[in-house]
Write an enzyme that holds these catalytic residues in place. Structure first.
Site, mmCIF file in Angstrom:
data_model
loop_
_atom_site.group_PDB
_atom_site.id
_atom_site.type_symbol
_atom_site.label_atom_id
_atom_site.label_comp_id
_atom_site.label_asym_id
_atom_site.label_seq_id
_atom_site.Cartn_x
_atom_site.Cartn_y
_atom_site.Cartn_z
ATOM 1 N N SER A 24 1.316 -1.220 -0.056
ATOM 2 C CA SER A 24 0.061 -0.327 -0.089
ATOM 3 C C SER A 24 0.583 1.309 -0.141
ATOM 4 O O SER A 24 1.712 1.675 0.454
ATOM 5 C CB SER A 24 -1.061 -0.117 1.719
ATOM 6 N N ALA A 49 -3.963 4.242 1.087
ATOM 7 C CA ALA A 49 -5.339 4.116 1.733
ATOM 8 C C ALA A 49 -5.947 4.924 1.523
ATOM 9 O O ALA A 49 -5.793 6.182 0.862
ATOM 10 C CB ALA A 49 -4.604 4.597 3.112
ATOM 11 N N LEU A 76 -1.642 9.566 4.620
ATOM 12 C CA LEU A 76 -2.657 9.801 3.974
ATOM 13 C C LEU A 76 -3.439 10.494 2.828
ATOM 14 O O LEU A 76 -4.976 10.312 3.334
ATOM 15 C CB LEU A 76 -3.176 9.242 5.090
ATOM 16 N N ASN A 102 -6.483 -0.758 0.333
ATOM 17 C CA ASN A 102 -6.384 -0.010 1.965
ATOM 18 C C ASN A 102 -6.678 1.017 2.234
ATOM 19 O O ASN A 102 -7.293 1.510 1.773
ATOM 20 C CB ASN A 102 -4.915 0.609 1.968
ATOM 21 N N ASN A 130 -6.546 -0.709 7.937
ATOM 22 C CA ASN A 130 -4.646 -0.108 7.832
ATOM 23 C C ASN A 130 -5.613 0.573 9.566
ATOM 24 O O ASN A 130 -5.152 2.069 9.285
ATOM 25 C CB ASN A 130 -4.283 1.027 6.996
ATOM 26 N N CYS A 133 -2.889 3.797 11.997
ATOM 27 C CA CYS A 133 -2.689 5.276 11.835
ATOM 28 C C CYS A 133 -3.503 5.752 13.293
ATOM 29 O O CYS A 133 -4.382 4.344 14.007
ATOM 30 C CB CYS A 133 -3.782 5.973 11.004
HETATM 31 C C1 LIG Z 1 5.547 6.439 0.512
HETATM 32 C C2 LIG Z 1 4.721 4.897 0.797
HETATM 33 C C3 LIG Z 1 3.618 5.101 1.654
HETATM 34 C C4 LIG Z 1 2.792 4.095 2.710
HETATM 35 N N1 LIG Z 1 1.047 5.039 2.207
HETATM 36 C C5 LIG Z 1 1.119 3.182 3.127
HETATM 37 C C6 LIG Z 1 -0.489 3.827 2.804
HETATM 38 O O1 LIG Z 1 -1.794 4.187 2.541
HETATM 39 N N2 LIG Z 1 -1.203 2.945 3.969
HETATM 40 C C7 LIG Z 1 -0.675 1.481 4.699
HETATM 41 O O2 LIG Z 1 -1.428 0.369 5.133
HETATM 42 N N3 LIG Z 1 0.684 1.750 4.210
HETATM 43 C C8 LIG Z 1 1.940 3.008 3.406
HETATM 44 N N4 LIG Z 1 2.877 2.524 3.354
HETATM 45 C C9 LIG Z 1 3.776 1.403 4.662
HETATM 46 C C10 LIG Z 1 4.079 -0.097 3.339
HETATM 47 O O3 LIG Z 1 2.429 -0.807 2.814
HETATM 48 C C11 LIG Z 1 4.719 -1.117 3.630
HETATM 49 O O4 LIG Z 1 3.774 -1.132 4.927
HETATM 50 C C12 LIG Z 1 6.317 -0.781 4.266
HETATM 51 O O5 LIG Z 1 6.743 0.140 3.525
HETATM 52 C C13 LIG Z 1 7.121 -2.024 4.459
HETATM 53 O O6 LIG Z 1 7.567 -2.365 2.504
HETATM 54 P P1 LIG Z 1 8.647 -1.985 2.583
HETATM 55 O O7 LIG Z 1 9.580 -2.162 3.119
HETATM 56 O O8 LIG Z 1 8.747 -2.840 1.431
HETATM 57 O O9 LIG Z 1 8.546 -0.974 2.316
HETATM 58 C C14 LIG Z 1 3.191 3.451 2.647
HETATM 59 C C15 LIG Z 1 4.917 2.692 2.142
HETATM 60 C C16 LIG Z 1 6.328 4.334 1.355
HETATM 61 C C17 LIG Z 1 7.022 3.926 2.012
#
Ligand SMILES: Cc1cc2nc3c(=O)[nH]c(=O)nc-3n(C[C@H](O)[C@H](O)[C@H](O)COP(=O)(O)O)c2cc1C
Length: 291
Positions: A24, A49, A76, A102, A130, A133
């Site tokens: 996400s 999200a 978000l 999400n 999620n 938050c």
């Molecule tokens: C730029 C960015 C935006 C993200 N936005 C969300 C989000 O909207 N909702 C969510 O549950 N996680 C969000 N995450 C977390 C990611 O979904 C993921 O759980 C996290 O980056 C760990 O994975 P990775 O190490 O492969 O990046 C975001 C991560 C990044 C880097």
């Protein structure tokens, strides 16, 4: 489980092209990736999200690269559930793989309110809730740190949808195993382990955080062992599948997370450097396992 683990292709009773999901917030709703052909091999896309009202998100800078990872403070940002329903999901319906949406909220009820509206679309297979938050109504700590709150959120979502949903937990406080158990009791069909770790970058010259909201979400390949441990703990405690999220940069990492007990493995930050990361991870896995 036998070792090395076979590469799973079945999840929630459906066949997936691979166990690799796009995390996400790192792939929009997948619709912008359609023309780039980088959804090849992707098991599923998890959307950015969605909240009930549109959210402008946090002031810039929203991303800050560090020597070994990335801080993000997106806040978000999203156009709100009705815009998503009317304008984005009709396009996302053309994805070549399943879509999970999400869902985020500021109150326990908002999660179910968002899902209720999204039930008007058939573009998605299910949801990722999620609970990382802040629970604004109850002091600002993340929903996910309190198992009783997680239970209420999951029960609320269960009441308004028959589609499967995963609850995505936070590593920042609370006991992740207890929160996972509460989510399952509330009806969750999977647990996503886990969201980003809190991080900060302070400018030592003026003592201020470079990120305006002070703390941000930190991601890094160096966090992989932390995620492996959490996946192992949670998957040993719950009866539903675990989806890992965090730290993946190599096919070897995906196999390790599967061996730890994950059934699906998300990749996020890696996509920013390598939009074709999913296909690359799958190729690497196949070479390593000889499949
Ligand atoms: C730029 C960015 C935006 C993200 N936005 C969300 C989000 O909207 N909702 C969510 O549950 N996680 C969000 N995450 C977390 C990611 O979904 C993921 O759980 C996290 O980056 C760990 O994975 P990775 O190490 O492969 O990046 C975001 C991560 C990044 C880097």
């Amino acid at each position: 489980m036998s070792f090395p683990p076979a590469i799973p292709r079945e999840f929630w009773g459906h066949n997936f092209d691979s166990p690799v999901m796009l995390a996400s917030g790192t792939a929009g709703f997948g619709e912008e990736l359609l023309d780039l052909q980088c959804l090849s091999g992707v098991g599923a896309v998890v959307s950015k999200a969605v909240t009930f009202e549109p959210r402008a998100g946090n002031p810039p800078p929203r991303l800050l690269e560090t020597p070994f990872g990335l801080l993000n403070s997106i806040g978000l940002a999203n156009p709100g559930v009705y815009h998503v329903l009317k304008h984005i999901l009709p396009v996302a319906a053309g994805l070549p793989c399943p879509l999970l949406i999400n869902v985020a909220g500021e109150s326990v009820d908002e999660f179910a309110d968002v899902v209720r509206v999204l039930e008007g679309s058939s573009a998605h297979m299910g949801y990722e809730i999620n609970v990382s938050c802040p629970n604004v109504a109850e002091g600002g700590a993340a929903f996910g740190v309190d198992p009783q709150v997680v239970l209420r959120v999951a029960q609320g979502v269960s009441r308004v949808t028959d589609r499967p949903f995963s609850v995505k937990l936070t590593p920042n406080g609370g006991d992740m195993v207890q929160s996972a158990e509460a989510a399952v009791e509330g009806g969750a069909s999977a647990i996503t382990v886990c969201n980003t770790f809190l991080g900060m970058h302070i400018n030592w010259q003026d003592g201020k955080s470079v990120i305006k909201r002070k703390v941000a979400g930190y991601t890094s390949p160096a966090l992989l062992p932390l995620v492996v441990a959490k996946v192992w703990q949670v998957s040993n405690a719950v009866s539903v599948p675990v989806i890992s999220s965090g730290g993946v940069s190599r096919g070897d990492d995906v196999l390790q997370l599967l061996a730890a007990g994950a059934q699906m493995v998300q990749v996020g930050t890696r996509l920013m450097r390598r939009p074709f990361a999913a296909a690359e991870l799958i190729d690497e896995m196949k070479k390593l396992t000889g499949e």
